[in-house]
Design a protein around this motif. Structure first.
Motif, mmCIF file in Angstrom:
data_model
loop_
_atom_site.group_PDB
_atom_site.id
_atom_site.type_symbol
_atom_site.label_atom_id
_atom_site.label_comp_id
_atom_site.label_asym_id
_atom_site.label_seq_id
_atom_site.Cartn_x
_atom_site.Cartn_y
_atom_site.Cartn_z
ATOM 1 N N PRO A 23 -9.583 17.142 -19.863
ATOM 2 C CA PRO A 23 -9.128 17.036 -18.477
ATOM 3 C C PRO A 23 -8.014 15.995 -18.348
ATOM 4 O O PRO A 23 -8.026 14.978 -19.031
ATOM 5 N N VAL A 24 -7.068 16.290 -17.483
ATOM 6 C CA VAL A 24 -5.963 15.372 -17.211
ATOM 7 C C VAL A 24 -5.881 15.207 -15.696
ATOM 8 O O VAL A 24 -6.045 16.168 -14.949
ATOM 9 N N GLU A 25 -5.640 13.988 -15.269
ATOM 10 C CA GLU A 25 -5.553 13.688 -13.838
ATOM 11 C C GLU A 25 -4.290 12.874 -13.576
ATOM 12 O O GLU A 25 -3.942 11.993 -14.354
ATOM 13 N N VAL A 26 -3.611 13.190 -12.494
ATOM 14 C CA VAL A 26 -2.483 12.392 -12.040
ATOM 15 C C VAL A 26 -2.936 11.655 -10.800
ATOM 16 O O VAL A 26 -3.340 12.273 -9.807
ATOM 17 N N GLU A 27 -2.888 10.339 -10.876
ATOM 18 C CA GLU A 27 -3.246 9.491 -9.740
ATOM 19 C C GLU A 27 -2.068 8.558 -9.469
ATOM 20 O O GLU A 27 -1.578 7.895 -10.379
ATOM 21 N N VAL A 28 -1.604 8.558 -8.245
ATOM 22 C CA VAL A 28 -0.480 7.710 -7.856
ATOM 23 C C VAL A 28 -0.919 6.867 -6.681
ATOM 24 O O VAL A 28 -1.317 7.399 -5.638
ATOM 25 N N VAL A 31 -4.118 7.799 -5.050
ATOM 26 C CA VAL A 31 -4.233 9.164 -4.544
ATOM 27 C C VAL A 31 -4.175 10.133 -5.721
ATOM 28 O O VAL A 31 -3.222 10.120 -6.496
ATOM 29 N N VAL A 32 -5.210 10.961 -5.868
ATOM 30 C CA VAL A 32 -5.210 11.971 -6.924
ATOM 31 C C VAL A 32 -4.304 13.114 -6.480
ATOM 32 O O VAL A 32 -4.505 13.719 -5.432
ATOM 33 N N ILE A 33 -3.296 13.397 -7.291
ATOM 34 C CA ILE A 33 -2.309 14.436 -6.986
ATOM 35 C C ILE A 33 -2.637 15.739 -7.714
ATOM 36 O O ILE A 33 -2.392 16.815 -7.205
ATOM 37 N N ALA A 34 -3.176 15.620 -8.940
ATOM 38 C CA ALA A 34 -3.482 16.811 -9.732
ATOM 39 C C ALA A 34 -4.612 16.505 -10.702
ATOM 40 O O ALA A 34 -4.701 15.393 -11.215
ATOM 41 N N THR A 35 -5.458 17.503 -10.929
ATOM 42 C CA THR A 35 -6.524 17.427 -11.921
ATOM 43 C C THR A 35 -6.627 18.796 -12.573
ATOM 44 O O THR A 35 -6.690 19.805 -11.876
ATOM 45 N N SER A 36 -6.646 18.818 -13.914
ATOM 46 C CA SER A 36 -6.690 20.115 -14.590
ATOM 47 C C SER A 36 -7.187 19.973 -16.023
ATOM 48 O O SER A 36 -7.016 18.934 -16.651
ATOM 49 N N ASP A 37 -7.758 21.056 -16.529
ATOM 50 C CA ASP A 37 -8.072 21.136 -17.954
ATOM 51 C C ASP A 37 -7.194 22.205 -18.606
ATOM 52 O O ASP A 37 -7.513 22.731 -19.668
ATOM 53 N N PRO A 54 -0.754 23.460 -13.851
ATOM 54 C CA PRO A 54 -0.668 24.701 -13.079
ATOM 55 C C PRO A 54 -0.593 24.389 -11.587
ATOM 56 O O PRO A 54 -1.229 23.447 -11.107
ATOM 57 N N ARG A 55 0.174 25.178 -10.884
ATOM 58 C CA ARG A 55 0.331 25.003 -9.429
ATOM 59 C C ARG A 55 -1.029 24.947 -8.734
ATOM 60 O O ARG A 55 -1.237 24.146 -7.824
ATOM 61 N N SER A 56 -1.971 25.753 -9.185
ATOM 62 C CA SER A 56 -3.283 25.820 -8.529
ATOM 63 C C SER A 56 -4.086 24.526 -8.674
ATOM 64 O O SER A 56 -5.054 24.323 -7.951
ATOM 65 N N ASP A 57 -3.697 23.649 -9.597
ATOM 66 C CA ASP A 57 -4.416 22.394 -9.817
ATOM 67 C C ASP A 57 -3.699 21.177 -9.240
ATOM 68 O O ASP A 57 -4.080 20.038 -9.504
#
Length: 138
Positions: A23-28, A31-37, A54-57
């Motif tokens: 899993p990878v998460e973008v937090e700025v 604020v979590v902007i994206a989470t995906s595996d 992916p756009r959906s994540d």
């Protein structure tokens, strides 16, 4: 399939795509902007790693499309979005290749097309498992 303009001029230039198995998460700024595996890591010669989600994540309500575009001779035209963090906006912090050059498919997964890219060192940083991305102050 035709080569990208960049690869026609520099055939040895490497753009390596790796499907991450964690899993990878973008937090700025908290604020979590994206989470995906289903993240694709791109390592390109002379450039820091980039992570494509992916756009959906991606929390699309946090993105505002800008008029900024850039041309990568190896991947195609990037369209940028700003991150809306409430009281603060990070201009052109996220990008997508909506129609990348045909030679860019990642074997066994989808292409970069339609994925959103986050930079390590510009608006994101890599942390421990799960991989997290957030502001680096650069």
């Amino acid at each position: 399939m035709s080569r990208s303009p960049g690869h026609r001029k520099q055939p040895d230039h490497q753009v390596r795509e790796t499907r991450l198995r964690q899993p990878v998460e973008v937090e700025v700024e908290g604020v979590v902007i994206a989470t995906s595996d289903s993240v694709v890591r791109v390592d390109e010669d002379n450039a820091p790693a980039r992570y494509y989600f992916p756009r959906s994540d991606v929390r699309m309500e946090k993105l505002k499309r800008s008029t900024t575009t850039t041309e990568c001779p190896f991947k195609g035209t990037a369209n940028y979005s700003s991150l809306d963090l409430g009281e603060r906006r990070l201009e052109d912090a996220v990008w997508t290749y909506e129609d990348p050059y045909e030679e860019r498919p990642l074997r066994g997964t989808s292409r970069l097309g339609g994925r959103f890219g986050f930079a390590i060192g510009r608006t994101a940083r890599q942390a421990r498992n799960p991989v997290k991305a957030g502001p680096s102050g650069d």
